[in-house]
Design an enzyme around this catalytic site. Sequence first.
Site, PDB file in Angstrom:
ATOM      1  N   ASP A  61       6.299  -6.465   0.131  1.00 52.87           N
ATOM      2  CA  ASP A  61       6.781  -6.208  -1.235  1.00 52.87           C
ATOM      3  C   ASP A  61       7.621  -7.345  -1.797  1.00 52.87           C
ATOM      4  OD1 ASP A  61       5.615  -3.665  -1.025  1.00 52.87           O
ATOM      5  OD2 ASP A  61       7.415  -2.898  -0.039  1.00 52.87           O
ATOM      6  N   LYS A  64       4.452 -11.187  -3.941  1.00 48.41           N
ATOM      7  CA  LYS A  64       3.527 -12.309  -3.685  1.00 48.41           C
ATOM      8  C   LYS A  64       2.530 -12.455  -4.823  1.00 48.41           C
ATOM      9  CE  LYS A  64       2.604 -10.251   0.252  1.00 48.41           C
ATOM     10  NZ  LYS A  64       3.734  -9.343   0.372  1.00 48.41           N
ATOM     11  N   GLY A  88       0.074  -3.502  -2.350  1.00 44.49           N
ATOM     12  CA  GLY A  88      -0.004  -3.267  -3.788  1.00 44.49           C
ATOM     13  C   GLY A  88       0.916  -4.233  -4.468  1.00 44.49           C
ATOM     14  N   HIS A  89       0.445  -4.873  -5.505  1.00 40.25           N
ATOM     15  CA  HIS A  89       1.383  -5.672  -6.278  1.00 40.25           C
ATOM     16  C   HIS A  89       1.035  -5.637  -7.750  1.00 40.25           C
ATOM     17  CE1 HIS A  89      -1.204  -8.832  -4.206  1.00 40.25           C
ATOM     18  NE2 HIS A  89      -1.744  -8.660  -5.378  1.00 40.25           N
ATOM     19  N   GLN A 271       1.411  -7.480   2.856  1.00 41.92           N
ATOM     20  CA  GLN A 271       2.585  -7.085   3.651  1.00 41.92           C
ATOM     21  C   GLN A 271       3.469  -8.318   3.934  1.00 41.92           C
ATOM     22  OE1 GLN A 271      -0.646  -5.656   4.935  1.00 41.92           O
ATOM     23  NE2 GLN A 271      -0.182  -4.110   3.424  1.00 41.92           N
TER      24      GLN A 271
HETATM   25  P1  IMP Z   1       0.555   1.269   7.431  1.00 42.21           P
HETATM   26  O1  IMP Z   1       0.261  -0.160   7.121  1.00 42.21           O
HETATM   27  O2  IMP Z   1       0.209   2.215   6.323  1.00 42.21           O
HETATM   28  O3  IMP Z   1       0.006   1.683   8.749  1.00 42.21           O
HETATM   29  O4  IMP Z   1       2.152   1.400   7.573  1.00 42.21           O
HETATM   30  C1  IMP Z   1       2.873   0.818   8.647  1.00 42.21           C
HETATM   31  C2  IMP Z   1       4.224   0.298   8.188  1.00 42.21           C
HETATM   32  O5  IMP Z   1       4.041  -0.819   7.322  1.00 42.21           O
HETATM   33  C3  IMP Z   1       5.026   1.304   7.374  1.00 42.21           C
HETATM   34  O6  IMP Z   1       6.404   1.120   7.633  1.00 42.21           O
HETATM   35  C4  IMP Z   1       4.726   0.933   5.940  1.00 42.21           C
HETATM   36  O7  IMP Z   1       5.732   1.327   5.047  1.00 42.21           O
HETATM   37  C5  IMP Z   1       4.658  -0.571   6.065  1.00 42.21           C
HETATM   38  N1  IMP Z   1       3.809  -1.184   5.032  1.00 42.21           N
HETATM   39  C6  IMP Z   1       2.465  -1.199   4.975  1.00 42.21           C
HETATM   40  N2  IMP Z   1       2.043  -1.853   3.894  1.00 42.21           N
HETATM   41  C7  IMP Z   1       3.128  -2.280   3.254  1.00 42.21           C
HETATM   42  C8  IMP Z   1       3.338  -3.056   2.063  1.00 42.21           C
HETATM   43  O8  IMP Z   1       2.416  -3.509   1.379  1.00 42.21           O
HETATM   44  N3  IMP Z   1       4.619  -3.298   1.737  1.00 42.21           N
HETATM   45  C9  IMP Z   1       5.665  -2.866   2.487  1.00 42.21           C
HETATM   46  N4  IMP Z   1       5.518  -2.146   3.592  1.00 42.21           N
HETATM   47  C10 IMP Z   1       4.266  -1.856   3.974  1.00 42.21           C
END
Ligand code: IMP
Length: 482
Positions: A61, A64, A88-89, A271
Amino acid sequence: MDSPALSILVFRGHSIRLRIPSHITWRREKGGPAAAIPKLEAPQEGEALANLVVVGAQWGDEAKGKIVDYLAQNAAMVVRYGGGNNAGHSVTVGSDEYKFHLIPAGILHPETVCVLADGVVIDPGVLVKEIEGLQARGVSVANLRISAAAHVILPYHRLQDALEEARRGDDKLGTTGRGIGPAYADKAARTGIRMGDLMDPERFTARLQAALDDKNAVLTKVYGAEPLEAAAILEEYGRYAHALRPFVCDTPPLVAQAARNGKGVLFEGAQGTLLDIDLGTYPFVTSSHPIAGGACLGTGVGPTQIHAVIGVAKSYTTRVGAGVFPTELLDATGDTIRDRGHEYGTTTGRPRRCGWLDTVVLRYAAQVNGLSCLALGHLDVLTGLEEVKIGVAYTNGAGETVRDLPGDLPFRTDLAPVYETLPGWSEDLSSVRALTGLPANARRFVERVQDLAGVPVATVSVGPAREQTIVLDDVLARALRR
Ligand code: IMP
């Protein structure tokens, strides 16, 4: 939308071809007052552009999308190399805001080829919606390419994600619930279904049936859930296959060729560094490789074809989901940052945890990504705070100072942040376009971040809009040099 002029920025005898939108002012910032805007020349024959990775330097977040959108003006291709619709952005163009979950933000530049490469996991229903949404707003997706080797998220992945999280109880990871982890797990277990399989009805039917045999056994016997019907999935996914067929191809040769040809390839990370499955704060991580090295794994391009890595960081830190966060603010200042920074997930709408900037994290990101420079964002969000803190180290239970990120950080309960406190500023930054235009205290903050991170700051963002960016042209030029 801007129609940027093709320009040559000359830096220490090296020329870099850039398309600079008219609203961006390029000035030399180092060594006192702004000097003349660099001379613009016609592009030269055979000139090669750098291939860049844009990577999140924190827990995701970091905005980017904005820097990718900015750099995409100069790139022939933007490639997303990992993650899925857990990302998501938002990108703001004039009064329009675009939200992306899968498609690279580069799609807003009509000549840029946008690739969802093999490292991405694709929920095809979400992708079809995103394509249709862009088309409805008049944005062409003709330049979209989807790797046949990208894995498909299926209904049982989303279900498994939810059931596994519920089963973890208090130890839950706080996933986005999009089926990301289970899809990557199937990929590693070699039971996954790829976009190429989805395009072939016979192969898809056979692989789905085999997968469902196993999945339904787990769903019913472990979780006491209802089994899933193959027919319903085949019908739904058959529609997605039809919609996505024109975009699916073998992307590694496309990417490799663009990277070799010097056309400028931008690798867009999703991420952030500390969510990397190997080098992040495991197990509170995602299941892919957001770090710069993931750009090679997730696209089929070799490491020698990457010329620079730009790390994106906010002027503070946020995190969603569970896990360690040493500089987290659980007080009114944290709430202020959340409100001013609109720190709610683009994907899930969850409020983000907020805290001071942690330069232990930035130094780690610089190390594991080999950062060339930093794109520092959201500086305007800190406006109005009486004082601003920067995490410079931790102290451990024995009272010792820890300057490097410990490998066992997620399990350390003895670490406390060590802060440097700087005076705040109250002036509005939203129309500042040069470092010299910043209030002295804001400029001091940027310079201190640069010193502590050990990486030069190339851009400073002072608002969500494209033009709300301070560009330190000499730093960026050095980073973009091939
Ligand atoms: P998952 O990717 O849905 O399996 O989530 C695993 C961890 O990564 C969790 O703590 C999510 O909140 C975090 N996470 C996944 N995608 C993002 C993102 O785009 N931004 C911030 N945190 C993320």
